[in-house]
Scaffold this motif. Sequence first.
Motif, mmCIF file in Angstrom:
data_model
loop_
_atom_site.group_PDB
_atom_site.id
_atom_site.type_symbol
_atom_site.label_atom_id
_atom_site.label_comp_id
_atom_site.label_asym_id
_atom_site.label_seq_id
_atom_site.Cartn_x
_atom_site.Cartn_y
_atom_site.Cartn_z
ATOM 1 N N LEU A 195 138.416 -119.281 10.184
ATOM 2 C CA LEU A 195 137.740 -118.019 9.962
ATOM 3 C C LEU A 195 138.658 -116.958 10.575
ATOM 4 C CD1 LEU A 195 134.148 -117.042 10.096
ATOM 5 C CD2 LEU A 195 135.638 -115.846 11.663
ATOM 6 N N GLU A 196 139.224 -116.107 9.723
ATOM 7 C CA GLU A 196 140.190 -115.113 10.185
ATOM 8 C C GLU A 196 139.565 -113.724 10.117
ATOM 9 O OE1 GLU A 196 144.360 -115.787 9.010
ATOM 10 O OE2 GLU A 196 143.562 -117.414 7.762
ATOM 11 N N LEU A 197 139.458 -113.084 11.275
ATOM 12 C CA LEU A 197 138.907 -111.742 11.325
ATOM 13 C C LEU A 197 139.940 -110.729 10.865
ATOM 14 C CD1 LEU A 197 136.979 -111.579 14.724
ATOM 15 C CD2 LEU A 197 136.121 -112.205 12.473
ATOM 16 N N ASP A 198 139.469 -109.646 10.299
ATOM 17 C CA ASP A 198 140.340 -108.535 9.938
ATOM 18 C C ASP A 198 140.768 -107.815 11.206
ATOM 19 O OD1 ASP A 198 139.913 -109.031 7.183
ATOM 20 O OD2 ASP A 198 138.036 -107.878 7.260
ATOM 21 N N ALA A 199 141.930 -107.182 11.155
ATOM 22 C CA ALA A 199 142.428 -106.425 12.309
ATOM 23 C C ALA A 199 141.575 -105.187 12.566
ATOM 24 C CB ALA A 199 143.886 -106.041 12.105
ATOM 25 N N ALA A 200 141.006 -104.638 11.513
ATOM 26 C CA ALA A 200 140.147 -103.464 11.673
ATOM 27 C C ALA A 200 138.720 -103.914 11.938
ATOM 28 C CB ALA A 200 140.203 -102.600 10.417
ATOM 29 N N GLY A 201 138.080 -103.243 12.859
ATOM 30 C CA GLY A 201 136.701 -103.576 13.167
ATOM 31 C C GLY A 201 136.404 -103.270 14.615
ATOM 32 N N PRO A 202 135.169 -103.480 15.011
ATOM 33 C CA PRO A 202 134.795 -103.164 16.395
ATOM 34 C C PRO A 202 135.480 -104.084 17.394
ATOM 35 C CG PRO A 202 132.989 -104.263 15.257
ATOM 36 C CD PRO A 202 134.049 -104.003 14.231
ATOM 37 N N LEU A 203 135.710 -103.547 18.598
ATOM 38 C CA LEU A 203 136.300 -104.350 19.662
ATOM 39 C C LEU A 203 135.315 -105.413 20.122
ATOM 40 C CD1 LEU A 203 138.083 -101.706 21.930
ATOM 41 C CD2 LEU A 203 139.113 -103.281 20.279
ATOM 42 N N LEU A 204 135.844 -106.564 20.467
ATOM 43 C CA LEU A 204 135.046 -107.684 20.952
ATOM 44 C C LEU A 204 135.234 -107.787 22.460
ATOM 45 C CD1 LEU A 204 136.127 -110.171 18.168
ATOM 46 C CD2 LEU A 204 134.061 -108.764 18.213
ATOM 47 N N ALA A 205 134.129 -107.791 23.199
ATOM 48 C CA ALA A 205 134.268 -107.777 24.649
ATOM 49 C C ALA A 205 133.160 -108.500 25.405
ATOM 50 C CB ALA A 205 134.334 -106.331 25.153
ATOM 51 N N THR A 206 132.069 -108.826 24.747
ATOM 52 C CA THR A 206 130.915 -109.351 25.471
ATOM 53 C C THR A 206 130.601 -110.792 25.066
ATOM 54 O OG1 THR A 206 129.301 -108.646 23.811
ATOM 55 C CG2 THR A 206 129.919 -107.015 25.502
ATOM 56 N N GLU A 207 129.763 -111.412 25.868
ATOM 57 C CA GLU A 207 129.313 -112.761 25.538
ATOM 58 C C GLU A 207 128.590 -112.759 24.190
ATOM 59 O OE1 GLU A 207 126.651 -116.412 27.388
ATOM 60 O OE2 GLU A 207 127.028 -114.627 28.607
ATOM 61 N N GLN A 208 127.833 -111.695 23.919
ATOM 62 C CA GLN A 208 127.137 -111.601 22.634
ATOM 63 C C GLN A 208 128.139 -111.534 21.480
ATOM 64 O OE1 GLN A 208 123.767 -111.998 22.054
ATOM 65 N NE2 GLN A 208 124.557 -112.223 19.973
ATOM 66 N N ASP A 209 129.265 -110.852 21.690
ATOM 67 C CA ASP A 209 130.314 -110.816 20.658
ATOM 68 C C ASP A 209 130.831 -112.223 20.375
ATOM 69 O OD1 ASP A 209 130.144 -108.023 20.485
ATOM 70 O OD2 ASP A 209 131.769 -107.725 21.934
ATOM 71 N N ALA A 210 131.002 -113.027 21.422
ATOM 72 C CA ALA A 210 131.453 -114.412 21.236
ATOM 73 C C ALA A 210 130.409 -115.218 20.467
ATOM 74 C CB ALA A 210 131.747 -115.060 22.587
ATOM 75 N N VAL A 211 129.149 -115.027 20.808
ATOM 76 C CA VAL A 211 128.063 -115.725 20.108
ATOM 77 C C VAL A 211 128.035 -115.302 18.640
ATOM 78 C CG1 VAL A 211 125.542 -115.963 19.965
ATOM 79 C CG2 VAL A 211 126.690 -116.076 22.185
ATOM 80 N N ASP A 212 128.221 -114.014 18.388
ATOM 81 C CA ASP A 212 128.238 -113.525 17.010
ATOM 82 C C ASP A 212 129.383 -114.150 16.213
ATOM 83 O OD1 ASP A 212 126.015 -111.988 17.608
ATOM 84 O OD2 ASP A 212 127.149 -110.109 17.780
ATOM 85 N N LEU A 213 130.539 -114.326 16.846
ATOM 86 C CA LEU A 213 131.666 -114.988 16.170
ATOM 87 C C LEU A 213 131.296 -116.415 15.783
ATOM 88 C CD1 LEU A 213 134.866 -113.973 18.175
ATOM 89 C CD2 LEU A 213 134.199 -113.260 15.876
ATOM 90 N N ILE A 214 130.666 -117.105 16.693
ATOM 91 C CA ILE A 214 130.235 -118.472 16.412
ATOM 92 C C ILE A 214 129.257 -118.466 15.238
ATOM 93 C CG2 ILE A 214 128.925 -120.433 17.323
ATOM 94 C CD1 ILE A 214 130.131 -119.524 20.129
ATOM 95 N N GLY A 215 128.343 -117.501 15.230
ATOM 96 C CA GLY A 215 127.377 -117.380 14.143
ATOM 97 C C GLY A 215 128.037 -117.168 12.795
ATOM 98 N N GLU A 216 129.170 -116.469 12.795
ATOM 99 C CA GLU A 216 129.898 -116.233 11.535
ATOM 100 C C GLU A 216 130.414 -117.534 10.923
ATOM 101 O OE1 GLU A 216 130.236 -113.480 9.807
ATOM 102 O OE2 GLU A 216 129.323 -112.141 11.263
ATOM 103 N N THR A 217 130.571 -118.573 11.722
ATOM 104 C CA THR A 217 131.084 -119.844 11.200
ATOM 105 C C THR A 217 129.984 -120.690 10.555
ATOM 106 O OG1 THR A 217 130.785 -121.112 13.265
ATOM 107 C CG2 THR A 217 132.883 -119.915 12.979
ATOM 108 N N TYR A 218 128.715 -120.367 10.816
ATOM 109 C CA TYR A 218 127.634 -121.161 10.237
ATOM 110 C C TYR A 218 127.670 -121.059 8.718
ATOM 111 C CZ TYR A 218 125.713 -121.621 14.940
ATOM 112 O OH TYR A 218 125.549 -121.901 16.264
ATOM 113 N N GLY A 219 127.510 -122.183 8.073
ATOM 114 C CA GLY A 219 127.569 -122.225 6.618
ATOM 115 C C GLY A 219 128.981 -122.343 6.091
ATOM 116 N N THR A 220 129.938 -122.433 6.991
ATOM 117 C CA THR A 220 131.342 -122.647 6.600
ATOM 118 C C THR A 220 131.813 -123.926 7.282
ATOM 119 O OG1 THR A 220 132.456 -121.564 8.481
ATOM 120 C CG2 THR A 220 131.667 -120.127 6.702
#
Length: 117
Positions: A12-37
Amino acid sequence: MTITTHNGMALLELDAAGPLLATEQDAVDLIGETYGTDADIIVVPLARLDPQFLELRSGIAGVFFQKLQNYQKRLVVLGDIAAEVAASKSLHDFVHETNRIGNHLFVPDRETLLARL
């Protein structure tokens, strides 16, 4: 964000443009993006990470690596951090050990990433 495959591994490759990732919730959201893949590897461009990520005392890197480890996901930080590594012995040691173990990676470019997989 795109899903690509290399050597039988889904990334799962994120685009360079987008909001900065800095929090534990951001990490959880990244994990959520992998669901269904089939993605087990999350590739995050350095530009997407809060600048404090590379300052180990901030704890941001530790939170991200630990959270992804807990969910059996691999984090790849994609970008040239040579200057930061040269300026900090603790960051140098952290990056060296992380790359030596190989579960998570710091790589300067996509070609290096693909060569490591």
